[in-house]
Design a protein around this motif. Structure first.
Motif, PDB file in Angstrom:
ATOM      1  N   PRO A 643       0.878  -1.162  -0.375  1.00 44.87           N
ATOM      2  CA  PRO A 643      -0.346  -0.085  -0.016  1.00 44.87           C
ATOM      3  C   PRO A 643       0.959   1.560   0.529  1.00 44.87           C
ATOM      4  O   PRO A 643       1.916   1.449   0.827  1.00 44.87           O
ATOM      5  CB  PRO A 643      -0.990  -0.391   1.313  1.00 44.87           C
ATOM      6  N   ALA A 644       1.029   2.364  -0.979  1.00 41.67           N
ATOM      7  CA  ALA A 644       1.239   3.577  -1.037  1.00 41.67           C
ATOM      8  C   ALA A 644       1.394   5.096   0.590  1.00 41.67           C
ATOM      9  O   ALA A 644       2.307   5.315   0.824  1.00 41.67           O
ATOM     10  CB  ALA A 644       0.803   4.435  -1.728  1.00 41.67           C
ATOM     11  N   GLU A 645       1.010   4.410   1.154  1.00 45.93           N
ATOM     12  CA  GLU A 645       0.361   4.544   2.883  1.00 45.93           C
ATOM     13  C   GLU A 645       1.918   4.004   3.472  1.00 45.93           C
ATOM     14  O   GLU A 645       2.270   4.560   4.480  1.00 45.93           O
ATOM     15  CB  GLU A 645      -0.604   4.609   3.196  1.00 45.93           C
ATOM     16  N   ILE A 646       1.223   2.596   3.221  1.00 46.51           N
ATOM     17  CA  ILE A 646       2.877   2.125   3.808  1.00 46.51           C
ATOM     18  C   ILE A 646       4.054   2.034   3.781  1.00 46.51           C
ATOM     19  O   ILE A 646       5.654   2.941   4.492  1.00 46.51           O
ATOM     20  CB  ILE A 646       2.117   0.537   3.854  1.00 46.51           C
ATOM     21  N   ARG A 647       4.412   2.032   2.217  1.00 47.45           N
ATOM     22  CA  ARG A 647       5.605   2.690   1.820  1.00 47.45           C
ATOM     23  C   ARG A 647       6.291   3.764   2.435  1.00 47.45           C
ATOM     24  O   ARG A 647       7.096   4.477   2.100  1.00 47.45           O
ATOM     25  CB  ARG A 647       5.869   2.845  -0.044  1.00 47.45           C
ATOM     26  N   THR A 648       4.932   5.105   1.914  1.00 46.85           N
ATOM     27  CA  THR A 648       5.766   6.895   2.203  1.00 46.85           C
ATOM     28  C   THR A 648       6.059   6.428   4.041  1.00 46.85           C
ATOM     29  O   THR A 648       7.193   7.192   4.064  1.00 46.85           O
ATOM     30  CB  THR A 648       4.504   7.013   2.286  1.00 46.85           C
ATOM     31  N   ALA A 649       5.040   5.705   5.307  1.00 45.70           N
ATOM     32  CA  ALA A 649       5.566   5.427   6.095  1.00 45.70           C
ATOM     33  C   ALA A 649       7.320   4.817   6.598  1.00 45.70           C
ATOM     34  O   ALA A 649       7.951   4.947   7.300  1.00 45.70           O
ATOM     35  CB  ALA A 649       4.733   4.969   7.190  1.00 45.70           C
ATOM     36  N   VAL A 650       7.261   3.768   5.495  1.00 48.17           N
ATOM     37  CA  VAL A 650       8.257   3.057   5.146  1.00 48.17           C
ATOM     38  C   VAL A 650       9.786   3.795   5.517  1.00 48.17           C
ATOM     39  O   VAL A 650      10.942   3.983   5.384  1.00 48.17           O
ATOM     40  CB  VAL A 650       8.344   1.852   4.776  1.00 48.17           C
ATOM     41  N   LEU A 651      10.312   4.839   4.013  1.00 42.12           N
ATOM     42  CA  LEU A 651      10.737   5.208   3.758  1.00 42.12           C
ATOM     43  C   LEU A 651      10.988   6.833   4.617  1.00 42.12           C
ATOM     44  O   LEU A 651      11.943   7.108   4.534  1.00 42.12           O
ATOM     45  CB  LEU A 651      10.175   6.096   1.926  1.00 42.12           C
ATOM     46  N   ALA A 652      10.687   6.931   5.616  1.00 47.62           N
ATOM     47  CA  ALA A 652       9.916   8.190   6.377  1.00 47.62           C
ATOM     48  C   ALA A 652      11.398   7.669   7.685  1.00 47.62           C
ATOM     49  O   ALA A 652      12.182   8.994   8.063  1.00 47.62           O
ATOM     50  CB  ALA A 652       9.128   8.860   6.946  1.00 47.62           C
TER      51      ALA A 652
END
Length: 773
Positions: A643-652
């Motif tokens: 999921p895009a929101e999970i990917r964004t959180a991981v990369l943060a």
């Protein structure tokens, strides 16, 4: 009319346009309800936690609130998620507020109509507006969330607004000579306010004015009986005056129930036999005893013992109840509410049983359920009786069985925490520690027998997972067969699993199955498939990948499984997402169900897809680390977009994510190897050396790379073999084994050269020169 609409004057309902939106999580609904009660003003996160979780809040509760708020935004108005400034639900630091310009509710309209009525030019116009306002109510405020929010001061305040407007409406109707117009509303509110004398005095007068003299007298008789039975008081002056106007000074009819004489009522003793002692529960037992014996002027004290099936809730409750026999000399009532059965117990039948135990028999038993509750509470009034309600399904199920007298106390067990019960104190039971588990077996088998086989004792303790029910089953089987060695039962447990933990009433499989039957088919399938994964813990997005469903649906499914105690809630991950895990014995049951209902091929596809999504995240996180020793070398392993929101959180925060997922990544490598997914195994392993260089976790690299290297050699995968040798070389260096490091680097460099990978070969050559200095 606003596109987003809410109804909270009755059950909570939500619409977006013409579509009604449902939320399956009660706690998520309760969070929304609290925000709606204070719409337009900020609601502190701590106020939400206190109301929804109370003293039983988990350590991860702040993250849970944030998760619920995020889900509400996505579910109710997905079009405005990305533009947070336009969201109907605003975040204000550690508070949240619903924007009045983005949504509408029946509470807003109720207040607007009431204000308009007070500005009306004529009493007749005012009466019409007040009646329209009252007709918006479909029951008490947030009536479907009674088990969480009943008694909360914000909810009580809204219900009191209804009463105030009703009384204003009644006075206006009587002044106009139109009492019949307000009669339906008086009936509706009186039904939800059974002890409100002012409301019932107007209802008595309205009934009489409408020509229903007999019903008016019966209404007065009913309220007088309730006041006497539940509060021990007589009607006040306004209610008596209304009655006298109806009767025209006639004699007062007698109450249907006389106050029972405690001395004439039998002393009930319904407790089942208790256990001689409980290992590892002494502190909880002491706190529960203190809670139940702390009497004040308010409602009866209530203690709720919650926990997964087989954790020993009933044993603890019965043990404590027997210990408190002197504190409750007038008796103990006990009932199994069968909350985890397919058909939970009918509280009306339990109530009849309690009344018979209290000395009420034959025709003296009321047929009307409400009258039964009245009589039951009358018999308990002023007496010191402990009520034990075992295996409760919900607060609504036990509400009729609660005493009205503060001299009594209530002890409840439930798989659910029953959060939000006003005044209840929750005690959540976990599994036993290894030393406590050994203590259980020692009490059953004797210290000498356990000391003779310490390793096998430890293995039995491990296989039972600290679950008292499993320990009791294993211990009982051994106690009945003194010629058996502990090695034999340990071996049988390892091979037969749940079959070996089924002995009469001591049946772990049946205990887990009770919770499994009560969740939806979608949750059952998720439970089965998640059990196939070897991950020690996981976030909800893993479920989304496995089932190919939305993150929102996956979150609701895992929450439902956690509420049913089929999953345990683990500490949140590095992105703030709640995590979940299986108890080992519950995982065994999940795999049994998967074997019965899922094909091997389907299970393999879903595991592969999930590991492929984990790989995609791990590789992206690896590429965004603050420093990297080697550029990535990729194979042909499958990838699946998370999921895009999970990917964004991981990369943060890639470092934080790796720290949370490191054990899962190690398990994923092993599971990929076991399934013959060689490229998945070595590519997953290859994401660990760079982060290990930062965190000095070289043991993780060795554990994964040795497994994946062996898989590559078996499968004849030279690229994977080269990458694994390169990673092992760094692990050797990190662990101070310089010669092994240089040897592995040389082998890897030659392999990359043979494969025609000059960039990887050059990186290793540079690394060799660094180490040679």
């Amino acid at each position: 009319m606003s596109e987003i609409r809410f109804h909270l004057l009755g059950p909570l309902r939500i619409w977006h346009g013409e579509t009604e939106i449902t939320l399956s999580s009660d706690r998520q609904r309760a969070v929304l309800a609290l925000l709606l009660l204070k719409a337009g003003t900020p609601v502190r996160r701590q106020d939400i936690i206190d109301a929804v979780w109370g003293d039983g809040a988990p350590d991860s509760v702040v993250n849970l609130v944030q998760t619920y708020v995020g889900r509400l935004r996505r579910r109710i108005d997905p079009g405005h998620i990305a533009r947070s400034r336009s969201s109907w639900l605003a975040g204000l630091g550690s508070a949240y507020a619903i924007r009045l310009d983005r949504c509408d509710s029946d509470l807003f309209r109720f207040r607007a109509l009431t204000a308009e009525a007070r500005r009306a030019g004529t009493p007749r116009e005012s009466l019409g507006l007040l009646l329209r306002a009252l007709q918006l109510w479909q029951g008490p405020c947030l009536s479907d969330l009674d088990h969480l929010l009943k008694g909360h001061p914000w909810v009580r305040a809204i219900d009191q607004e209804r009463v105030n407007v009703l009384l204003e409406c009644a006075k206006t109707a009587f002044d106009l000579g139109l009492p019949a117009e307000v009669l339906p509303q008086l009936r509706a509110v009186a039904a939800t306010e059974p002890l409100n004398e002012v409301v019932h005095s107007w209802l008595v007068l309205a009934l009489a004015a409408a020509g229903a003299q007999a019903e008016a007298l019966a209404e007065y008789d009913s309220i007088r009986a309730r006041l006497a039975d539940e509060l021990g008081i007589d009607p006040g002056p306004q209610l008596r005056a209304a009655h006298l106007r109806v009767l025209r000074q006639d004699a007062t009819p007698s109450s249907p129930f006389g106050q029972p004489s405690p001395g004439a009522t039998p002393r009930p003793s319904l407790l089942p036999p208790g256990v001689t002692g409980l290992i590892g529960r002494e502190k909880q037992a002491s706190r529960i005893r203190s809670t139940l014996t702390c009497h004040g002027s308010g409602p009866a004290p209530v203690a709720v013992i919650s926990g997964q099936g087989g954790v020993g809730k009933t044993a603890l409750a019965v043990h404590v109840a027997h210990q408190l026999s002197d504190a409750f000399p007038d008796g103990q009532l006990y009932a199994d509410l069968c909350g985890t059965d397919e058909r939970p117990a009918d509280p009306t039948r339990v109530l009849a049983r309690f009344l018979r135990a209290l000395g009420v028999h034959g025709t003296a038993l009321p047929e009307d359920p409400e009258e039964s509750v009245d009589l039951y509470r009358s018999h308990l009034a002023g007496r010191r009786i402990l009520v034990v309600l075992d295996d409760v399904d919900s607060y609504a199920q036990v509400k009729p069985l609660l005493p009205g007298s503060s001299t009594c106390a209530v002890l409840v067990t439930s798989r659910s925490r029953l959060s939000g019960w006003p005044g209840a104190v929750s005690f959540d039971l976990g599994t036993l520690r290894p030393e406590e588990s050994r203590g259980v077996l020692t009490a059953m088998l004797g210290r000498e027998r356990l000391d003779a086989e310490p390793q096998n004792t430890a293995e039995i303790v491990r296989l039972c997972g600290g679950l008292p029910l499993a320990l009791s089953a294993a211990g009982t089987r051994l106690a009945a067969r003194p010629h058996w060695t502990l090695a034999r039962i340990a071996r049988r447990l390892a091979e037969a699993g749940l079959d070996e933990l089924a002995l009469g009433d001591l049946d772990v499989r049946r205990s887990v199955a009770a919770g499994y039957r009560r969740v939806s088919e979608a949750a059952q399938r998720a439970f089965r498939l998640l059990g196939l994964l070897e991950l020690p813990s996981f976030a909800a997005w893993i479920t989304a990948m496995m089932l190919e469903t939305s993150l929102e649906s996956a979150e609701e499914i895992v929450d439902a499984l956690a509420d049913a105690r089929l999953l345990e809630v683990a500490p949140p991950d590095g992105t703030g997402q709640p995590r979940y895990r299986f108890h080992p014995l519950v995982r065994l049951f999940a795999r049994e169900q998967a074997a019965a209902h899922e094909s091997d091929a389907a299970g393999r596809v879903m595991i592969t897809r999930t590991l492929a999504a984990l790989l995609a995240l791990a590789q992206e996180a690896d590429e965004h680390l603050p420093s990297r020793r080697y550029a990535p070398v990729r194979g042909r392993a499958p990838h699946w977009p998370p999921p895009a929101e999970i990917r964004t959180a991981v990369l943060a925060d890639p470092l934080g994510w790796f720290e949370t997922e490191r054990e899962s990544l190690i398990s994923a490598v092993r599971q990929a190897d076991a399934l013959g997914l060689v490229e998945l195994a070595w590519e997953l392993a290859a994401t660990l050396p760079n982060v290990s260089a930062v965190r000095s976790r070289w043991a993780d690299v060795e554990r994964t790379h040795r497994v994946a290297l062996a898989a590559c050699r078996r499968a004849g995968d030279p690229l994977g073999e080269a990458v694994m040798l390169r990673g092992l070389a760094e692990a050797h260096h990190g662990n101070g084994r310089r010669d092994e490091c240089l040897g592995a680097l040389t082998t890897a460099r030659v392999a990359f050269a043979d494969l025609g990978a000059p960039a990887a070969e050059a990186e290793i050559r540079t690394r060799q020169m660094e180490l040679a200095r």
